[in-house]
Design a protein around this motif. Structure first.
Motif, PDB file in Angstrom:
ATOM      1  N   PRO A 275      44.001   5.995 -33.342  1.00 35.21           N
ATOM      2  CA  PRO A 275      44.320   7.410 -33.125  1.00 35.21           C
ATOM      3  C   PRO A 275      43.481   8.358 -33.972  1.00 35.21           C
ATOM      4  O   PRO A 275      43.015   9.394 -33.493  1.00 35.21           O
ATOM      5  CB  PRO A 275      45.806   7.495 -33.490  1.00 35.21           C
ATOM      6  N   ALA A 276      43.253   8.013 -35.244  1.00 37.44           N
ATOM      7  CA  ALA A 276      42.459   8.886 -36.117  1.00 37.44           C
ATOM      8  C   ALA A 276      40.998   8.936 -35.670  1.00 37.44           C
ATOM      9  O   ALA A 276      40.319   9.947 -35.844  1.00 37.44           O
ATOM     10  CB  ALA A 276      42.552   8.413 -37.565  1.00 37.44           C
ATOM     11  N   GLU A 277      40.517   7.831 -35.100  1.00 37.27           N
ATOM     12  CA  GLU A 277      39.135   7.813 -34.585  1.00 37.27           C
ATOM     13  C   GLU A 277      39.016   8.686 -33.340  1.00 37.27           C
ATOM     14  O   GLU A 277      38.037   9.416 -33.171  1.00 37.27           O
ATOM     15  CB  GLU A 277      38.716   6.373 -34.281  1.00 37.27           C
ATOM     16  N   ALA A 278      40.017   8.595 -32.464  1.00 34.44           N
ATOM     17  CA  ALA A 278      40.005   9.433 -31.264  1.00 34.44           C
ATOM     18  C   ALA A 278      40.125  10.906 -31.637  1.00 34.44           C
ATOM     19  O   ALA A 278      39.451  11.770 -31.058  1.00 34.44           O
ATOM     20  CB  ALA A 278      41.147   9.031 -30.333  1.00 34.44           C
ATOM     21  N   ALA A 279      40.962  11.207 -32.636  1.00 37.18           N
ATOM     22  CA  ALA A 279      41.154  12.596 -33.058  1.00 37.18           C
ATOM     23  C   ALA A 279      39.860  13.189 -33.626  1.00 37.18           C
ATOM     24  O   ALA A 279      39.626  14.391 -33.521  1.00 37.18           O
ATOM     25  CB  ALA A 279      42.264  12.687 -34.094  1.00 37.18           C
ATOM     26  N   GLY A 280      39.028  12.356 -34.231  1.00 37.01           N
ATOM     27  CA  GLY A 280      37.785  12.837 -34.823  1.00 37.01           C
ATOM     28  C   GLY A 280      36.573  12.745 -33.903  1.00 37.01           C
ATOM     29  O   GLY A 280      35.452  13.060 -34.321  1.00 37.01           O
ATOM     30  N   LEU A 281      36.764  12.339 -32.644  1.00 39.98           N
ATOM     31  CA  LEU A 281      35.643  12.144 -31.717  1.00 39.98           C
ATOM     32  C   LEU A 281      34.982  13.485 -31.388  1.00 39.98           C
ATOM     33  O   LEU A 281      35.647  14.460 -31.073  1.00 39.98           O
ATOM     34  CB  LEU A 281      36.156  11.483 -30.441  1.00 39.98           C
ATOM     35  N   ARG A 282      33.634  13.509 -31.463  1.00 39.17           N
ATOM     36  CA  ARG A 282      32.876  14.726 -31.187  1.00 39.17           C
ATOM     37  C   ARG A 282      31.971  14.522 -29.970  1.00 39.17           C
ATOM     38  O   ARG A 282      31.623  13.394 -29.624  1.00 39.17           O
ATOM     39  CB  ARG A 282      32.032  15.099 -32.400  1.00 39.17           C
ATOM     40  N   GLU A 299      31.706   7.706 -35.924  1.00 39.43           N
ATOM     41  CA  GLU A 299      31.189   7.993 -37.267  1.00 39.43           C
ATOM     42  C   GLU A 299      32.259   8.609 -38.159  1.00 39.43           C
ATOM     43  O   GLU A 299      32.324   8.316 -39.337  1.00 39.43           O
ATOM     44  CB  GLU A 299      29.999   8.943 -37.156  1.00 39.43           C
ATOM     45  N   LYS A 300      33.095   9.462 -37.585  1.00 35.18           N
ATOM     46  CA  LYS A 300      34.095  10.183 -38.367  1.00 35.18           C
ATOM     47  C   LYS A 300      35.498   9.894 -37.840  1.00 35.18           C
ATOM     48  O   LYS A 300      35.684   9.631 -36.649  1.00 35.18           O
ATOM     49  CB  LYS A 300      33.842  11.690 -38.315  1.00 35.18           C
ATOM     50  N   THR A 301      36.472   9.968 -38.729  1.00 34.44           N
ATOM     51  CA  THR A 301      37.869   9.883 -38.337  1.00 34.44           C
ATOM     52  C   THR A 301      38.604  11.074 -38.959  1.00 34.44           C
ATOM     53  O   THR A 301      38.111  11.711 -39.893  1.00 34.44           O
ATOM     54  CB  THR A 301      38.537   8.584 -38.818  1.00 34.44           C
ATOM     55  N   ALA A 302      39.787  11.352 -38.432  1.00 37.42           N
ATOM     56  CA  ALA A 302      40.603  12.459 -38.953  1.00 37.42           C
ATOM     57  C   ALA A 302      41.996  11.945 -39.258  1.00 37.42           C
ATOM     58  O   ALA A 302      42.963  12.286 -38.574  1.00 37.42           O
ATOM     59  CB  ALA A 302      40.643  13.610 -37.956  1.00 37.42           C
ATOM     60  N   ALA A 315      46.241  19.023 -43.517  1.00 39.82           N
ATOM     61  CA  ALA A 315      46.923  17.775 -43.148  1.00 39.82           C
ATOM     62  C   ALA A 315      45.943  16.666 -42.796  1.00 39.82           C
ATOM     63  O   ALA A 315      46.307  15.489 -42.809  1.00 39.82           O
ATOM     64  CB  ALA A 315      47.874  18.018 -41.979  1.00 39.82           C
ATOM     65  N   HIS A 316      44.704  17.016 -42.455  1.00 39.48           N
ATOM     66  CA  HIS A 316      43.713  16.018 -42.067  1.00 39.48           C
ATOM     67  C   HIS A 316      42.453  16.157 -42.932  1.00 39.48           C
ATOM     68  O   HIS A 316      41.979  17.267 -43.152  1.00 39.48           O
ATOM     69  CB  HIS A 316      43.315  16.179 -40.594  1.00 39.48           C
ATOM     70  N   ASP A 317      41.961  15.042 -43.408  1.00 43.09           N
ATOM     71  CA  ASP A 317      40.658  14.985 -44.061  1.00 43.09           C
ATOM     72  C   ASP A 317      39.665  14.352 -43.102  1.00 43.09           C
ATOM     73  O   ASP A 317      40.014  13.424 -42.357  1.00 43.09           O
ATOM     74  CB  ASP A 317      40.717  14.129 -45.329  1.00 43.09           C
ATOM     75  N   GLU A 318      38.448  14.831 -43.089  1.00 41.87           N
ATOM     76  CA  GLU A 318      37.412  14.153 -42.312  1.00 41.87           C
ATOM     77  C   GLU A 318      36.828  13.051 -43.170  1.00 41.87           C
ATOM     78  O   GLU A 318      36.343  13.289 -44.268  1.00 41.87           O
ATOM     79  CB  GLU A 318      36.308  15.137 -41.912  1.00 41.87           C
ATOM     80  N   ARG A 319      36.887  11.826 -42.667  1.00 41.70           N
ATOM     81  CA  ARG A 319      36.432  10.670 -43.440  1.00 41.70           C
ATOM     82  C   ARG A 319      35.595   9.751 -42.565  1.00 41.70           C
ATOM     83  O   ARG A 319      35.545   9.903 -41.336  1.00 41.70           O
ATOM     84  CB  ARG A 319      37.624   9.886 -44.006  1.00 41.70           C
ATOM     85  N   GLY A 320      34.967   8.771 -43.214  1.00 43.13           N
ATOM     86  CA  GLY A 320      34.230   7.760 -42.483  1.00 43.13           C
ATOM     87  C   GLY A 320      35.182   6.768 -41.840  1.00 43.13           C
ATOM     88  O   GLY A 320      36.411   6.898 -41.919  1.00 43.13           O
TER      89      GLY A 320
END
Length: 453
Positions: A275-282, A299-302, A315-320
């Motif tokens: 879910p965090a990978e999908a949330a960070g998808l660009r 590349e990024k997750t949220a 509430a969300h950090d952008e991370r690897g």
């Protein structure tokens, strides 16, 4: 510090000159006489026994205080509370938000247990708030301190046991038993206990590294808990037809949010994304050709956590990627069906300012509670009443489990499936062991074909 191995002990004598009965322990170290008085004979006996046992072990005695090295170390040791605060300060800058939250949670379970019976103990809820909101977060992240919280912190500072007390197995066991329970007193899941115990173990290893403990006391205490191998319950895994019905049902939920989230859930099922990978998808992560297979380069997750634990204050950090170096990417081939869904999503909804595909009306990251609510509603539309009451696709994350199970059952080699899912091969095979069906017959046929050749 001047030490001596020459220690002489006398019998305990009653001090008759005092108004209340007292008992005096007398001993001599390096030619210098020492004494200490106690209110009861039993306390005096215990003290003298400790001195004699230290001498029997061959410990050196400090000439100035008359104490053996072990007792002097205990006297000068900082408390568990002071150590835990310092440990959090050391670990905080190097930990992700979820790790910080887990560390704070585990230490907040343990610390109230490692205290003396000092009068004025606050209630458990107040102690936990004092630890989670104040003691175990950096000073610049703490809210204003109320008199109630200030009192709880003062009590903890005064009542906390010295860290050396953990060398006594009864205190270490008490800490483990606290980790094994939830706040309501019921037993914690095996995975929860294992995660919290890992935090406690690492903290104690740090104490050993600083030479505040001679060895990790957890190595000597065994607490039997049901073992958890992390295997996925096959009952949560949907088949392709059920997955597609659920994705359609998502579009019926809410005014616009369901339609926005359908492609996000599709990424979890057809691409196996967390879910965090999908949330960070660009958009720039997506190669979406007009026909054929596409490619997502993750590349990024949220990941979501409490604002108190994130670097951004949101509430969300952008991370690897999870368990990967910050600059590591993971290519995930996606089938034409998902390519078409994502192309349609971009045509209809566009992207946020930073290029993210999935966002709130204001451009923020969609919270876990928001998409969980949509998913819960979609299950009631797509599944029968019996299925709704069952574990089937109970959480959005179960779509990822269904994806990996589908790949393995389709005969995709384990290393390739693990690469797409971002797992280690050994972990993946252990986690999805119960979800793999029919592979024995396939393997038997392949062996037969090889023998025939």
């Amino acid at each position: 510090m001047t030490t001596s191995y020459s220690a002489t002990f006398w019998e305990i004598r009653r001090n008759k000159s005092s108004k209340k009965p007292s008992y005096e322990v007398r001993w001599k170290v390096g030619g210098r006489e020492k004494s200490k008085s106690f209110g009861t004979k039993a306390l005096a006996d215990n003290w003298l026994s400790d001195l004699r046992q230290a001498a029997k072990r061959g410990e050196a005695f400090d000439v100035e205080t008359g104490l053996p090295e072990s007792m002097l170390k205990a006297k000068n040791a900082r408390t568990w509370y002071a150590f835990a605060v310092a440990y959090v300060e050391t670990r905080w800058p190097h930990s992700a938000a979820k790790s910080r939250e887990g560390m704070t949670d585990a230490l907040s379970n343990v610390t109230p247990v490692l205290t003396t019976d000092r009068p004025g103990r606050p209630d458990d809820e107040t102690l936990r708030r004092a630890l989670r909101d104040f003691a175990f977060v950096p000073a610049d992240r703490r809210p204003p301190r109320t008199p109630e919280i200030a009192g709880a912190l003062r009590w903890l500072e005064a009542a906390s046991l010295p860290i050396t007390a953990l060398e006594d197995a009864k205190h270490t066991r008490a800490a483990l038993e606290a980790l094994a329970l939830l706040l309501d007193g019921s037993a914690a899941a095996a995975s929860t206990f294992r995660r919290k115990k890992a935090v406690f173990h690492h903290a104690l290893e740090y104490a050993v590294e600083l030479e505040e403990l001679s060895a990790n006391p957890l190595d000597r205490v065994k607490l039997r808990r049901p073992k958890s191998n992390g295997e996925i319950d096959r009952r949560v895994v949907v088949n392709p037809a059920q997955a597609r019905e659920l994705l359609v049902a998502v579009t019926y939920c809410g005014r616009t949010r369901g339609a926005m989230l359908m492609a996000m859930f599709a990424c979890m099922y057809f691409g196996g994304l967390r879910p965090a990978e999908a949330a960070g998808l660009r958009e720039k992560d997506c190669h979406l050709p007009a026909s054929g297979w596409g490619l997502l380069t993750l590349e990024k997750t949220a990941p979501q956590s409490n604002k108190r634990f994130t670097d951004s204050g949101k509430a969300h950090d952008e991370r690897g990627l999870k368990h990967r170096d910050a600059k590591t990417t993971r290519p995930v081939p996606i089938p034409p069906e998902l390519v078409a869904i994502l192309r349609a999503h971009l045509d209809t909804h566009g992207t946020a300012k930073d290029g993210r595909l999935f966002r709130t009306r204001t451009g923020g990251v969609i919270s876990g509670s928001a998409y969980a609510k949509i998913w819960k509603e979609a299950r009631t539309y797509a599944l029968t009443l019996d299925q709704v009451a069952s574990p089937l696709a109970g959480r959005p994350y179960d779509l990822r489990h269904a994806a990996v199970s589908l790949w393995l059952n389709a005969g995709v080699h384990a290393p390739e499936a693990a690469e797409r899912a971002g797992h280690g091969v050994d972990v993946m095979l252990r986690v999805y062991a119960k979800c793999i069906d029919g592979q024995r017959e396939v393997a038997n046929q392949r062996i037969m074909d090889a023998l025939a050749a």
